[in-house]
Design a protein around this motif. Structure first.
Motif, PDB file in Angstrom:
ATOM      1  N   LYS A  88      59.272  49.383  27.429  1.00  0.00           N
ATOM      2  CA  LYS A  88      58.082  50.171  27.693  1.00  0.00           C
ATOM      3  C   LYS A  88      56.852  49.275  27.750  1.00  0.00           C
ATOM      4  O   LYS A  88      55.971  49.462  28.584  1.00  0.00           O
ATOM      5  CB  LYS A  88      57.914  51.217  26.583  1.00  0.00           C
ATOM      6  N   ILE A  97      52.391  47.871  34.954  1.00  0.00           N
ATOM      7  CA  ILE A  97      51.562  48.914  35.581  1.00  0.00           C
ATOM      8  C   ILE A  97      50.100  48.523  35.475  1.00  0.00           C
ATOM      9  O   ILE A  97      49.317  48.699  36.423  1.00  0.00           O
ATOM     10  CB  ILE A  97      51.825  50.281  34.939  1.00  0.00           C
ATOM     11  N   LYS A  98      49.734  47.990  34.324  1.00  0.00           N
ATOM     12  CA  LYS A  98      48.328  47.599  34.149  1.00  0.00           C
ATOM     13  C   LYS A  98      47.959  46.506  35.159  1.00  0.00           C
ATOM     14  O   LYS A  98      46.911  46.573  35.822  1.00  0.00           O
ATOM     15  CB  LYS A  98      48.114  47.107  32.729  1.00  0.00           C
ATOM     16  N   ARG A 126      56.834  47.473  30.941  1.00  0.00           N
ATOM     17  CA  ARG A 126      56.464  48.355  32.030  1.00  0.00           C
ATOM     18  C   ARG A 126      54.969  48.666  31.982  1.00  0.00           C
ATOM     19  O   ARG A 126      54.298  48.730  33.009  1.00  0.00           O
ATOM     20  CB  ARG A 126      57.272  49.641  31.957  1.00  0.00           C
ATOM     21  N   THR A 127      54.463  48.843  30.757  1.00  0.00           N
ATOM     22  CA  THR A 127      53.028  49.114  30.649  1.00  0.00           C
ATOM     23  C   THR A 127      52.218  47.976  31.243  1.00  0.00           C
ATOM     24  O   THR A 127      51.289  48.193  32.016  1.00  0.00           O
ATOM     25  CB  THR A 127      52.643  49.268  29.166  1.00  0.00           C
ATOM     26  N   LEU A 145      57.179  49.492  41.807  1.00  0.00           N
ATOM     27  CA  LEU A 145      57.607  49.207  40.441  1.00  0.00           C
ATOM     28  C   LEU A 145      58.772  50.099  40.048  1.00  0.00           C
ATOM     29  O   LEU A 145      59.712  49.661  39.384  1.00  0.00           O
ATOM     30  CB  LEU A 145      56.436  49.425  39.476  1.00  0.00           C
ATOM     31  N   ARG A 146      58.656  51.332  40.460  1.00  0.00           N
ATOM     32  CA  ARG A 146      59.722  52.250  40.069  1.00  0.00           C
ATOM     33  C   ARG A 146      61.030  51.839  40.710  1.00  0.00           C
ATOM     34  O   ARG A 146      62.089  51.877  40.077  1.00  0.00           O
ATOM     35  CB  ARG A 146      59.340  53.664  40.483  1.00  0.00           C
ATOM     36  N   LEU A 160      52.998  51.468  42.439  1.00  0.00           N
ATOM     37  CA  LEU A 160      53.783  52.239  41.466  1.00  0.00           C
ATOM     38  C   LEU A 160      55.172  52.540  41.997  1.00  0.00           C
ATOM     39  O   LEU A 160      56.173  52.422  41.286  1.00  0.00           O
ATOM     40  CB  LEU A 160      53.068  53.554  41.147  1.00  0.00           C
ATOM     41  N   LEU A 161      55.199  52.931  43.257  1.00  0.00           N
ATOM     42  CA  LEU A 161      56.494  53.193  43.876  1.00  0.00           C
ATOM     43  C   LEU A 161      57.372  51.950  43.827  1.00  0.00           C
ATOM     44  O   LEU A 161      58.553  52.012  43.497  1.00  0.00           O
ATOM     45  CB  LEU A 161      56.276  53.599  45.331  1.00  0.00           C
ATOM     46  N   ALA A 197      48.334  60.469  36.636  1.00  0.00           N
ATOM     47  CA  ALA A 197      49.142  60.754  35.452  1.00  0.00           C
ATOM     48  C   ALA A 197      49.245  62.258  35.210  1.00  0.00           C
ATOM     49  O   ALA A 197      50.312  62.779  34.859  1.00  0.00           O
ATOM     50  CB  ALA A 197      48.539  60.055  34.242  1.00  0.00           C
ATOM     51  N   LEU A 238      52.665  64.429  35.337  1.00  0.00           N
ATOM     52  CA  LEU A 238      53.190  65.087  34.160  1.00  0.00           C
ATOM     53  C   LEU A 238      53.309  66.592  34.335  1.00  0.00           C
ATOM     54  O   LEU A 238      54.106  67.242  33.676  1.00  0.00           O
ATOM     55  CB  LEU A 238      52.278  64.804  32.961  1.00  0.00           C
TER      56      LEU A 238
END
Lengths: 349, 165
Positions: free
Chosen positions: B49, B56-57, B52-53, B30-31, B27-28, B160, B164
């Motif tokens: 989006k 991530i998947k 990106r989804t 990817l970011r 994730l890092l 998540a 959030l």
């Protein structure tokens, strides 16, 4: 075995001449005798004597003083198989003699069965480690033949207990598979039965894994449930990834803190089948862990579930009524979270 | 960071820790890559989006497959699929022979079944690598796959939520 039990009552009903029946039986015997899977082929009796044996339970006083014509062959076979049977060598000598005498009385039948059971129990070990059998032929064939014969012996001895019809005295001591009475003794059906049992075992495992499958009976419906569960889990992953994608641009998370939280939730998780707790060696993380310990013990998954209910309250309640999971609250919360996410996605878009 | 990785990937930790650490790191990554290609791509929000989804998947499934390792048939199949995908995207061009062999067996299995898909076939489609498995192995792999999917879901959920909050 089905051969004999099937033909037995027919013979009794018709009461035909033995010769005439003998020819029929010869036809019956001729086919299976090649693979030696039938009972009478095993006995190697000519058809007439088989018929006489069959008829002996219909009330004839004929004491079958038949000498088995292939007595020597039987003895040889029993001797060969009793070679492995080294532990019960004392018993093996009366065994062939019993087979040769072939008395149909109950006592002998019981004794045969007893001998057979002890010899089976004792010789399970030597069977496995015996080299002579394995060297001669591939493992499957002799073991399957042994299984067949064992089954015939079991079935026959049970049968001879109930009706003193005929006697199968071949004492084959060891067999791995025990077929129940009335089941087919084919090598094919054996393999199929083993395969079916394996599949049933795995299905039971799956039933325990998938919530709500314990009540369902029947393989097809359970499979449907499993498929639904896998699909829902995959959809859940997709929703979560969408959610993470939405979060991603605005995040500046600290990986260390996240990992610490993860370890905290791992160690104190109420997920029973997952993880063994272990010591996290870093001192700094231990401090964080204590913080998160309290947090996660109370909330672990309940807080996100109940904290955001206002978003998609109307989504949750109709679905909760359908949730019939009696397993951990995780799966229930999973699904309600999924619905919350659907609501959230709508909000985002 | 390296020490944490080695500790987290020790077998005694269990699959959850291994997956969590790998997923977080990806994730890092990817970011960081997303930030590199333009931090504020607000013009094509929808497509971005979705991409990106999917990334991530894929990262999640890759992390899970690597956490399981080559011990299970489905994880091997997943890793293979991911490597093919990387190959098609031009990342690496090794192991062509392996892919040829696998493709042949898969086509053979698929060509035979021209009837209505039974439940086992549906399950085969769901579980990665399910084509080349007989029913008995399929059920076993499904059990392990369900278990790993459940861990994946809980870990992603907790990440998540923590992000959030």
């Amino acid at each position: 075995m089905d051969l004999i039990t099937g033909s037995g009552p027919e013979l009794d009903e018709t009461g035909l001449d033995s010769l005439q029946l003998g020819e029929d039986i010869r036809h019956l015997i001729a086919a299976p005798s090649e693979n030696a899977s039938s009972f009478t082929a095993l006995l190697e009796l000519p058809a007439n004597q088989a018929v006489e044996l069959l008829h002996s339970d219909s009330g004839r006083k004929q004491r079958p003083n038949l000498t088995f014509p292939s007595n020597t062959a039987l003895l040889e076979r029993a001797a060969i198989f009793s070679v492995f049977h080294s532990s019960n060598s004392a018993d093996s000598s009366p065994v062939p003699s019993n087979s040769s005498s072939k008395n149909l009385e109950k006592g002998s039948a019981v004794k045969c069965e007893q001998l057979e059971t002890e010899s089976y129990l004792d010789s399970c070990q030597p069977l496995v480690s015996d080299p002579t059998v394995d060297n001669s032929a591939p493992n499957a064939r002799p073991s399957s033949k042994r299984k067949e014969r064992e089954k015939k012996v079991k079935a026959a001895s049970k049968k001879s207990k109930s009706e003193s019809s005929q006697q199968e005295e071949e004492k084959l001591p060891y067999v791995h598979v025990r077929a129940r009475r009335g089941q087919a003794t084919d090598s094919h059906s054996l393999a199929e039965r083993a395969r079916r049992e394996k599949i049933n075992q795995r299905m039971k495992l799956l039933q325990e894994l998938v919530p709500g499958c314990n009540k369902i009976s029947g393989t097809a419906l359970v499979l449907d449930e499993i498929i639904n569960h896998v699909q829902s889990l995959q959809r859940h992953v997709e929703f979560l990834s969408m959610r993470l994608a939405a979060v991603n641009p605005g995040m500046d998370f600290n990986v260390d803190s996240l990992l610490a939280a993860e370890s905290g939730s791992l160690i104190d998780s109420n997920f029973p089948n997952m993880v063994m707790p272990l010591m996290w060696p870093e001192a700094q993380v231990n401090g964080n862990r204590h913080q998160f310990q309290q947090h996660w013990q109370f909330d672990s998954l309940q807080q996100p579930v109940w904290g955001r209910e206002e978003d998609s309250h109307n989504f949750i309640t109709p679905e909760n009524s359908h949730l019939s999971y009696d397993s951990s609250a995780n799966s229930a919360s999973l699904h309600s979270n999924q619905l919350k996410m659907e609501g959230r996605m709508k909000l985002h878009q | 960071m390296a020490s944490k990785h080695t500790i987290a990937t020790r077998h005694a930790q269990g699959i959850r820790a291994r997956f969590a650490s790998r997923f977080l790191r990806s994730l890092l990554r990817l970011r960081r890559s997303g930030n590199r290609f333009g931090g504020s791509q607000s013009n094509d929000e929808g497509i971005g989006k979705r991409i990106r989804t999917d990334r991530i998947k894929i990262a999640a499934y890759a992390a899970m497959a690597r956490a399981v390792g080559p011990r299970r048939t489905w994880s091997r199949a997943l890793l293979f699929k991911l490597r093919n995908r990387a190959r098609i995207h031009g990342v690496s061009r090794k192991r062509c022979l392996v892919s040829e062999k696998k493709r042949v067996t898969r086509n053979k299995v698929v060509a035979i079944s021209s009837r209505e898909p039974s439940r086992a076939d549906t399950l085969r489609k769901l579980v990665p690598g399910g084509d080349s498995m007989d029913t008995c192995v399929l059920l076993e792999e499904t059990a392990h796959y369900i278990k790993c999917l459940a861990t994946q879901v809980t870990v992603m959920q907790s990440i998540a939520d923590r992000l959030l909050l």
